[in-house]
Design an enzyme around this catalytic site. Sequence first.
Site, short mmCIF file in Angstrom:
data_model
loop_
_atom_site.label_atom_id
_atom_site.label_comp_id
_atom_site.label_asym_id
_atom_site.label_seq_id
_atom_site.Cartn_x
_atom_site.Cartn_y
_atom_site.Cartn_z
N THR A 71 65.60 -59.89 -31.54
CA THR A 71 65.04 -61.01 -32.29
C THR A 71 64.14 -61.77 -31.31
O THR A 71 62.90 -62.04 -31.94
CB THR A 71 66.17 -61.93 -33.02
OG1 THR A 71 66.99 -60.77 -33.76
CG2 THR A 71 65.73 -62.90 -33.80
N ASN A 151 66.25 -49.02 -39.30
CA ASN A 151 67.54 -49.69 -39.19
C ASN A 151 68.55 -49.03 -40.61
O ASN A 151 69.61 -48.83 -40.45
CB ASN A 151 67.93 -50.80 -39.01
CG ASN A 151 66.96 -51.80 -39.89
OD1 ASN A 151 65.79 -51.53 -39.86
ND2 ASN A 151 67.67 -52.87 -40.22
N GLN A 179 66.62 -49.72 -32.94
CA GLN A 179 67.54 -48.58 -33.54
C GLN A 179 67.55 -47.13 -32.87
O GLN A 179 68.54 -46.47 -33.01
CB GLN A 179 67.32 -48.35 -35.06
CG GLN A 179 67.66 -49.51 -35.79
CD GLN A 179 69.21 -49.81 -36.01
OE1 GLN A 179 69.93 -49.00 -35.48
NE2 GLN A 179 69.56 -51.02 -36.24
N ALA A 201 70.58 -54.57 -26.39
CA ALA A 201 71.62 -53.96 -25.89
C ALA A 201 72.94 -53.59 -26.82
O ALA A 201 73.53 -52.47 -26.60
CB ALA A 201 72.23 -54.78 -24.75
N THR A 243 68.26 -69.50 -17.31
CA THR A 243 68.98 -68.95 -16.49
C THR A 243 69.58 -67.45 -16.89
O THR A 243 69.88 -67.21 -18.08
CB THR A 243 70.53 -69.77 -16.29
OG1 THR A 243 69.90 -70.86 -15.64
CG2 THR A 243 71.23 -69.10 -15.03
N CYS A 331 71.59 -58.23 -41.06
CA CYS A 331 70.75 -59.29 -41.10
C CYS A 331 70.36 -59.96 -42.29
O CYS A 331 69.81 -60.95 -42.23
CB CYS A 331 69.47 -59.13 -40.07
SG CYS A 331 70.08 -58.49 -38.64
N1 PMP Z 1 65.12 -55.01 -34.95
C1 PMP Z 1 65.95 -54.06 -35.69
C2 PMP Z 1 65.39 -52.88 -36.08
C3 PMP Z 1 67.19 -54.40 -35.79
O1 PMP Z 1 68.25 -53.28 -36.41
C4 PMP Z 1 67.84 -55.44 -35.29
C5 PMP Z 1 69.32 -55.76 -35.47
N2 PMP Z 1 70.05 -55.49 -36.73
C6 PMP Z 1 67.09 -56.33 -34.64
C7 PMP Z 1 65.80 -55.97 -34.61
C8 PMP Z 1 67.47 -57.73 -34.12
O2 PMP Z 1 68.46 -57.52 -32.99
P1 PMP Z 1 69.35 -58.70 -32.70
O3 PMP Z 1 69.99 -59.34 -33.73
O4 PMP Z 1 70.17 -58.19 -31.59
O5 PMP Z 1 68.49 -59.64 -32.03
#
Ligand code: PMP
Length: 373
Positions: A71, A151, A179, A201, A243, A331
């Site tokens: 994100t 995703n 993904q 990660a 940090t 999400c």
């Molecule tokens: N991009 C994609 C394609 C995702 O599937 C996700 C997590 N669902 C994210 C971005 C965001 O990852 P994070 O929540 O670890 O920041």
Amino acid sequence: MLYLDNSATTQVLPEVKEAILPFLLEDFGNPSSKYYPLATNAKTAVETARQNVSRLVGCDEDEVVFTSGATESNNFILKGVAHSFKENGNHIVTSKVEHPSVLETCKYLESIGFKITYLDVDACGRVSTEQIQDIILNMKPILISIMWGNNELGSLNPISDIAAICKEHGVFFHTDATQVIGKVPIDLSEIEGINFVSFSAHKFHGPKGVGVSVLRKDDLGLPIQITPLLHGGGQERDIRSGTLPVHNIVGMGKAAELATKNLKQNIEQLQKLEQELTAILSSKFEDKIKFNNDTKDKIPGILSVQFKGINNETLVRNLAPVAAVSTGSACSSSKPSHVLQNIGLSLEEVRSTIRFSLSPTISLDELEIFKSL
Ligand code: PMP
């Protein structure tokens, strides 16, 4: 309970946990501090992790910038390029099925004067190279951001081809690879034209709250300077302050090392599991189900399945004691999937779809539970 929601997040592997613990308890120093072993050990561990992450995707170590996850990486790259290159133009291109961390960032950029084109996708959620070619010729964008793999559907975009077109026309190209890491071979050194990559990660058995922005150097070997999202103490060569979460970075490094080492066998296991689950569901539910995902050019281990006439929330809830699945992206789980709507599914079809996302840590036998449902 069988966990089949690995596109939402994955379990930290035991080796990853073991790698993390010393950096919480013993070598807890700040890697930016100097001279004393608690700090230098932390610094060395961070740099080893950087090496492992760079090997996983085939880039140089000094192209890896640690962030809090995909994100942040998506926000950083889109806003950073927009801000730094606004003199070159104000047009950015993405697709309608990107993750909200790309789409909402684009909406924000729209609100401050950028023009965004949201490309349509085909029935499997892909954009075509023709669309990319056309939009570049017509609109001269400064940046194109297209996800490597989706995703919800698992569909892979023609990333190398898109990158080649972007390079030919001098347009920056970013891809959200969240993904695909650990499930698809990636060698950035072999693909020309990808300037920026994001990932997290926790999608490849590392810890949550840590990820990467890969900022590739240009043809002269110089970094492309983009405006930081986080200003502050100058960590990560002044590109991303704060940090460093050493334990998380070390965990990601270990997960990257394992993902690199086991890539081939992990892909084979995911393919076998996908075939088996497809066969079990098809023979048990016959024409009462329909697969939304393509069968080729996809991330192995992601299935998107309509259970006709059944509400997906009810299904996920009823399955919960035996199997963890989801209605789609974690999400945006409260809203009907924008991905499925954009591939042309009706609201009824969207509301009867669930996603199964597998992990190579699952055995074929474990899928048997679906035979007895
Ligand atoms: N991009 C994609 C394609 C995702 O599937 C996700 C997590 N669902 C994210 C971005 C965001 O990852 P994070 O929540 O670890 O920041």
